[in-house]
Write an enzyme that holds these catalytic residues in place. Structure first.
Site, mmCIF file in Angstrom:
data_model
loop_
_atom_site.group_PDB
_atom_site.id
_atom_site.type_symbol
_atom_site.label_atom_id
_atom_site.label_comp_id
_atom_site.label_asym_id
_atom_site.label_seq_id
_atom_site.Cartn_x
_atom_site.Cartn_y
_atom_site.Cartn_z
ATOM 1 N N GLU A 87 0.835 -1.196 0.000
ATOM 2 C CA GLU A 87 0.000 0.000 0.000
ATOM 3 C C GLU A 87 0.878 1.258 0.000
ATOM 4 O O GLU A 87 1.714 1.424 0.890
ATOM 5 C CB GLU A 87 -0.921 -0.013 1.226
ATOM 6 C CG GLU A 87 -1.906 -1.188 1.178
ATOM 7 C CD GLU A 87 -2.456 -1.579 2.541
ATOM 8 O OE1 GLU A 87 -2.394 -0.768 3.477
ATOM 9 O OE2 GLU A 87 -2.948 -2.721 2.668
ATOM 10 N N SER B 213 -5.531 -4.491 0.962
ATOM 11 C CA SER B 213 -5.927 -5.892 0.960
ATOM 12 C C SER B 213 -4.744 -6.722 1.431
ATOM 13 O O SER B 213 -4.039 -7.338 0.632
ATOM 14 C CB SER B 213 -6.332 -6.317 -0.465
ATOM 15 O OG SER B 213 -7.365 -5.520 -0.976
ATOM 16 N N GLU B 214 -4.508 -6.730 2.720
ATOM 17 C CA GLU B 214 -3.326 -7.414 3.248
ATOM 18 C C GLU B 214 -3.309 -8.888 2.894
ATOM 19 O O GLU B 214 -2.240 -9.473 2.641
ATOM 20 C CB GLU B 214 -3.229 -7.241 4.765
ATOM 21 C CG GLU B 214 -2.695 -5.878 5.208
ATOM 22 C CD GLU B 214 -3.693 -4.747 5.071
ATOM 23 O OE1 GLU B 214 -4.876 -5.029 4.821
ATOM 24 O OE2 GLU B 214 -3.293 -3.573 5.206
ATOM 25 N N ALA C 247 2.911 -3.355 11.578
ATOM 26 C CA ALA C 247 2.864 -4.762 11.980
ATOM 27 C C ALA C 247 1.473 -5.150 12.472
ATOM 28 O O ALA C 247 1.024 -6.280 12.267
ATOM 29 C CB ALA C 247 3.903 -5.044 13.060
ATOM 30 N N ASP C 248 0.787 -4.215 13.102
ATOM 31 C CA ASP C 248 -0.566 -4.491 13.591
ATOM 32 C C ASP C 248 -1.480 -4.988 12.464
ATOM 33 O O ASP C 248 -2.423 -5.736 12.705
ATOM 34 C CB ASP C 248 -1.185 -3.223 14.196
ATOM 35 C CG ASP C 248 -0.236 -2.477 15.119
ATOM 36 O OD1 ASP C 248 -0.415 -2.530 16.332
ATOM 37 O OD2 ASP C 248 0.712 -1.836 14.600
ATOM 38 N N HIS D 75 -1.767 0.851 16.599
ATOM 39 C CA HIS D 75 -0.575 1.196 15.811
ATOM 40 C C HIS D 75 0.661 1.243 16.700
ATOM 41 O O HIS D 75 1.571 2.030 16.468
ATOM 42 C CB HIS D 75 -0.739 2.568 15.141
ATOM 43 C CG HIS D 75 -1.651 2.588 13.949
ATOM 44 N ND1 HIS D 75 -2.966 2.239 14.012
ATOM 45 C CD2 HIS D 75 -1.424 2.916 12.647
ATOM 46 C CE1 HIS D 75 -3.519 2.368 12.810
ATOM 47 N NE2 HIS D 75 -2.603 2.782 11.962
HETATM 48 C C1 LIG Z 1 -5.877 -3.132 7.705
HETATM 49 C C2 LIG Z 1 -5.229 -1.820 7.495
HETATM 50 N N1 LIG Z 1 -4.446 -1.668 6.408
HETATM 51 C C3 LIG Z 1 -3.844 -0.490 6.174
HETATM 52 C C4 LIG Z 1 -4.004 0.567 7.018
HETATM 53 C C5 LIG Z 1 -3.284 1.882 6.753
HETATM 54 N N2 LIG Z 1 -4.229 2.897 6.328
HETATM 55 C C6 LIG Z 1 -4.766 3.755 7.199
HETATM 56 S S1 LIG Z 1 -5.871 4.789 6.486
HETATM 57 C C7 LIG Z 1 -5.649 4.050 4.982
HETATM 58 C C8 LIG Z 1 -6.410 4.547 3.806
HETATM 59 C C9 LIG Z 1 -7.861 4.292 3.913
HETATM 60 O O1 LIG Z 1 -8.514 4.877 2.854
HETATM 61 P P1 LIG Z 1 -10.078 5.048 2.826
HETATM 62 O O2 LIG Z 1 -10.707 3.775 3.260
HETATM 63 O O3 LIG Z 1 -10.473 5.581 1.525
HETATM 64 O O4 LIG Z 1 -10.407 6.098 3.981
HETATM 65 P P2 LIG Z 1 -10.020 7.642 4.086
HETATM 66 O O5 LIG Z 1 -8.730 7.704 4.829
HETATM 67 O O6 LIG Z 1 -9.950 8.204 2.734
HETATM 68 O O7 LIG Z 1 -11.097 8.257 4.906
HETATM 69 C C10 LIG Z 1 -4.710 3.042 5.046
HETATM 70 C C11 LIG Z 1 -4.264 2.234 3.925
HETATM 71 C C12 LIG Z 1 -4.796 0.355 8.159
HETATM 72 N N3 LIG Z 1 -4.988 1.316 9.070
HETATM 73 N N4 LIG Z 1 -5.412 -0.833 8.351
#
Ligand SMILES: Cc1ncc(C[n+]2csc(CCOP(=O)(O)OP(=O)(O)O)c2C)c(N)n1
Ligand SMILES: Cc1ncc(C[n+]2csc(CCOP(=O)(O)OP(=O)(O)O)c2C)c(N)n1
Ligand SMILES: [Mg+2]
Ligand SMILES: [Mg+2]
Lengths: 313, 324, 324, 313
Positions: free
Chosen positions: C29, C58-59, C83-84, C128
């Site tokens: 990501e 999509s881990e 890591a979480d 986190h």
């Molecule tokens: C399972 C998981 N994978 C990755 C992340 C890291 N992460 C935090 S916010 C984010 C983006 C999320 O995008 P979206 O769902 O469009 O929400 P927005 O931030 O735009 O409100 C990611 C990849 C996470 N917190 N949890």
């Protein structure tokens, strides 16, 4: 729409925006620390959608959840206090910006795991089926969360059991620094929910009236046994993913275009057209918000003495 | 006092909780109409209607909905059919359930019980053979139990349901259809925790939990006949773990400690038990740790038996240890 | 020899691997166009085209596709941002990647590298902040590294990529923008494993890994000024773990062992290190274990600091230990 | 369809069925131990679909994968040997019935985690994009697996990157002991894949010719850069979920109806109508399969001495 309604919505949206801007300032001053995800530009969703919820209903949001907590009626002072690490914070400083809750206001928490809260809403609705409340549960997540398996499972689960859950997807076009259009082949995200048997609709997420009407209608259907539903709110964030994100991945044109359609600009134009003194309104709200921040700043720090409490019953 | 085998005891405990605790729900894959893939939840669906139901194959939604329902005051009991399957949704245990009470400063709680079963059985594949209790004992906020007798299976379940925190209750499927015993099913719910001194003897204290307990007890009996008397402490609760009882016992056994578990050795919970005894100053000499060799588990039973401690290895290990 | 900070060293190692190992792919990501949320993978996408790409959130698909690609001869390097987040897809590490070589009797392999970062940083939330290395060290079939210096970050990555098994490389984001140092970037790839004696002294051997190493070293220096000289053994590889080096060191430090890690104490890998030394008969007296108190991690930095070992606690602990 | 083709298909399906029935017998005799999932009734899928695959293509199946391994051309003796725990087994007895692989035949393994293998196929196709093979990857899973988030993620991932992956869903109407219709609100499972942007089609999974034609067409499109596709094969298992499942959840009527449409019954009727001596064909195949089992039974047991090998490189 009546002018009263328009003004009320504008005021409610300003409360969220002013809160977020205050947090920006407090982050700059070092009073609020760490990673913070603001919802500036996305205020119409919470203002419109939360009206469909009653006291016993439950809302589950994400790390971009300040606006939703406010939408549910959580007072600003304990929210500021939470982000400031004060003992008076809604969670005594344990939750912080990205993972607090305020259950006394029906706000069952942010979640910092993308997609992590969707199934909690399913469980809250399930509980409501058995505890006599018939509770409606609502969960909000972003466009990027649609690619997380857990969200798919949660929607299917709610669908199978016909549970009253509203899944709200705030499509702000980005997941962190990556555009959603690059991460899906079919941009019609509603089709995913529809395939699972949920009524699914894409709406203007910048208009609180549209959000209110849509969500209220779906809420009613869900309460009457119609099962879960899905709404995609087309919106935008006017700021970075987190405070400090300089948004190199967005063009100036895009940001400018977003500025023209964002909810407060639109509502301000509407209200001004009806003769409302929107400047006064803004100042009034800002003063209220600033006062709450001041109070929270004066609150005592979270108590280190109690740091080991509440791990277990 | 009914005569019940292990699965019958779990069933009776679930029945009792469904009867006496109106907030309970029971669900998971195949648990309702089919009565569970191991038959443990038989007939509960018939008697408790829509409080007992089958779910899609969606572990994240099963656990996550349990978390959400628990936050709202229900006491869901959900099943993860094999402990290995937790791994597709461990987030809901570690990132979600475990955090709720602490992060909300006690304003919320998540009193859910997750039932699962684990370990190897003949020809089970590598993805259906793991012993994963250490993943949960390393997670603050979760409670963990791993009984081995019908009575404990009953008691653990009742205590878990009445407890206000998320509890993982781990069975071993090879125990489900073991011998019946008289099970007290009407005692008041006990608080979680505790342990059992299953054998007493001065040679050493052997700590064990789960299905392998039976092999340890058989070995202790065999060794007793051979003149070596061991204390065996069974700890059906790993969190809270009864370190006190163990440390008291070590006073009587010269600080000589052995731990036996089916989980693989490195990073297994046995190491933690040993270190705690060492830190408490109640250990003497080198301890003995018997666990599965660090390996994946092969399907062929004879191969698996070469890795997982069985009667002979436990006997030889404990005998040498007691002598040494 | 370039001067690089930690993130620059990781970037350089990735660049070298992408250049020299045509089978490598790099994805996760925000790792490509945005260059990573911490900027670690900056510019690699520009230079290596579609071998470096961004993925959906999509881990399970990230890790699973890496497993599949690795089975077919690629050497994917993928990122789990925190890591979480492994916990939503741990199945792909534990049930899948770890099994492939063993269960196929060596006919298949899964040479993938998963980069992640972990631990607490100021005001990071409970979801986190975890240190999860013990989940991986308890999983036979996986390799685990957790460096703390630019040079090690570089070397570990290169060794991991050339290694034929699944490797989890765990950074700590607070290290990314630390001081620059000269990094050897052109040495031949070393086999995985090994450790570093960072300080020498007779009072005790302190084992540590990851970001907290820097605090341990600062403490050792402070104690040296106070007249207490410690040996500090840093173990950037937890699997394979350099038990030999530790046990040799203990011979020189009277068997006095302390372990310091940021992971929470119960079930942390520190316990395993202690038990191995005990089993090997090279430990003397009670060891010292310093880890985070068993707790969820609160967002407010002052609260978190009361749970996570910091300079003062490490200093006080090691000082008392060395005296005792 | 030519009679030759019909006979070839019937023979291929009989090989699978006879293999499975032999396993049943070997389970009864105690030679094969533990949990075994037979694909009796589902033979048309592998026989039709594997023809679309070339040597460098990769197939990923589930615990119900014996037929798929055979479909890829894995010889029967080492398969029997694997299930019998013999050193000559495809994995020397490490894999067993539910989790073996035979990569030398393009069979990259069963998987005993529902949905666990779908993303491996995505990775195999991704590898093919870079290793010059342009490899097609195929993954097979059941109807119940459609509710597993990992499958949703895998399909989306393949779609985003336009990878040549065929997702085959064998809909035998049950997940273990629970009917799929009770576990979804919308029974049109193809819509889920379509929503992600995959061409998706539901076909008669009992007719090897239909399967062959459909899969071959989609394979060609995928190889030409069309991206992944999804096929739902409507089929049935004539036996329990695992050996020993007495299927109390199915009515006799249902089992009888299934018996009328199952692939071997249908193909037998067709072949007999064309004058083929189907009895002789069956006996011939059974003899071949029995001989392979005999040989495997005579093979040496898996070597305990080597049990610690191959954990690491
Ligand atoms: C399972 C998981 N994978 C990755 C992340 C890291 N992460 C935090 S916010 C984010 C983006 C999320 O995008 P979206 O769902 O469009 O929400 P927005 O931030 O735009 O409100 C990611 C990849 C996470 N917190 N949890
Ligand atoms: C993640 C996971 N959850 C649950 C199981 C237990 N399980 C094994 S097979 C099965 C049913 C799968 O049904 P379906 O996908 O329709 O495939 P079929 O067995 O019918 O071929 C279940 C629930 C598992 N192996 N993995
Ligand atoms: Mg977004
Ligand atoms: Mg099925």
């Amino acid at each position: 729409m009546t002018t009263d309604r328009l003004v009320a919505d504008l005021r409610a949206m300003w409360r969220i925006r002013a809160f977020e801007e205050q947090i920006q300032a407090l982050h700059k001053s070092g009073d609020v620390r760490g990673s913070v995800h603001l919802c500036i530009g996305q205020e119409a969703g919470p203002v419109g959608a939360c009206d469909a919820l009653t006291e016993s209903d439950a809302l589950f949001a994400t790390y971009r959840g300040h606006g939703w907590a406010i939408g549910r009626g959580t007072p600003l002072r304990p929210l500021f206090a939470e982000l400031l690490g004060r003992a008076t914070g809604v969670n005594g400083g344990r939750g912080g910006s990205a993972y607090f809750s305020a259950p006394e206001y029906g706000f069952y928490g942010e979640n910092s795991i993308v997609g992590g809260g969707a199934s909690h809403a399913v469980g809250a609705a399930l509980a409501g089926k058995h505890d006599g409340t018939g509770r409606l549960a609502m969960t909000v997540f972003g466009d990027g969360a649609m690619n997380q398996g857990a969200v798919h499972e949660a929607m299917n689960f709610a669908a199978v059991f016909g549970l009253p859950v509203l899944f709200l997807c705030e499509n702000n076009r980005y997941s962190e620094l990556t555009p959603i259009r690059d991460m899906v082949r079919n941009e019609a995200l509603t089709e995913r929910a529809a395939a699972l048997g949920l009524p699914a609709t894409r709406i203007d997420g910048n208009d609180p009236a549209v959000v209110r009407e849509t969500v209220a209608g779906l809420a009613e259907a869900a309460r009457e046994g119609g099962g879960p539903a899905f709404v995609e709110l087309i919106t935008q964030r006017l700021v970075g993913h987190y405070i400090g994100d300089v948004q190199q991945y967005r063009t100036r044109d895009e940001l400018e275009a977003d500025g023209l359609v964002e909810p407060i600009a639109v509502a301000t134009a509407g209200a001004a057209g009806s003769g409302v003194d929107t400047g006064a309104l803004e100042r009034e709200v800002r003063a209220e918000v600033a006062a709450a921040a001041e109070q929270a700043l004066a609150d005592p720090a979270a108590e280190v003495r109690t740091v080991k409490e509440h791990l277990y019953a | 006092m009914p005569e019940l085998n292990y699965s019958g005891a779990v069933n009776a405990a679930l029945r009792r909780c469904l009867e006496q605790v109106p907030e309970t729900l029971l669900y998971g894959e195949d648990v309702a109409k089919p009565g569970g893939v191991h038959g443990v939840t038989r007939r509960l669906w018939k008697d408790f209607g829509d409080r007992v139901f089958d779910t899609p194959i969606s572990e994240s939604a099963i656990l996550g909905s349990a978390v959400g329902a628990a936050m709202m005051g229900r006491r869901p009991i959900v099943e993860i059919m094999w402990a290995d399957f937790f791994l597709v949704a461990l987030d809901q245990m570690v990132n979600q359930a475990a955090n709720i009470r602490y992060v909300s400063e006690g304003r919320l709680k998540a009193p859910l019980v997750v039932r699962t079963q684990q370990g190897n059985s003949p020809a089970a594949c590598a993805q259906h053979s793991q012993n994963l209790e250490a993943l949960f004992t390393h997670t603050p906020g979760l409670r963990v139990a791993i009984p081995s007798t019908p009575q404990d299976a009953f008691d653990v379940m009742v205590s878990a349901v009445y407890n206000d925190d998320p509890v993982v209750v781990i069975d071993n499927r090879t125990l489900y259809f073991g011998a019946k015993e008289n099970v007290v099913t009407d005692a008041a719910p006990k608080p979680i925790g505790g342990s059992h001194v299953r054998r007493t003897g001065p040679a050493a204290t052997v700590v064990t939990w789960g299905a392998i307990t039976h092999q340890v007890l058989a070995t202790a009996d065999r060794l007793a006949e051979e003149g070596v008397r061991l204390t065996v402490l069974e700890t059906p609760w790993l969190n809270p773990f009864d370190h006190d009882a163990l440390h008291r016992s070590l006073v009587d056994t010269g600080g000589r400690l052995a731990v036996v578990h089916e989980a693989n050795t490195t990073g297994g919970f046995g190491g933690e038990v040993i270190v705690r005894a060492l830190e408490a100053g109640v250990l003497s000499g080198r301890p003995l740790r018997i666990g599965t060799d660090d390996s994946r588990i092969p399907a062929t039973p004879e191969l698996a038996a070469a890795l997982i401690p069985g009667a002979d290895r436990i006997h030889a290990g404990l005998k040498q240890f007691a002598a040494g």
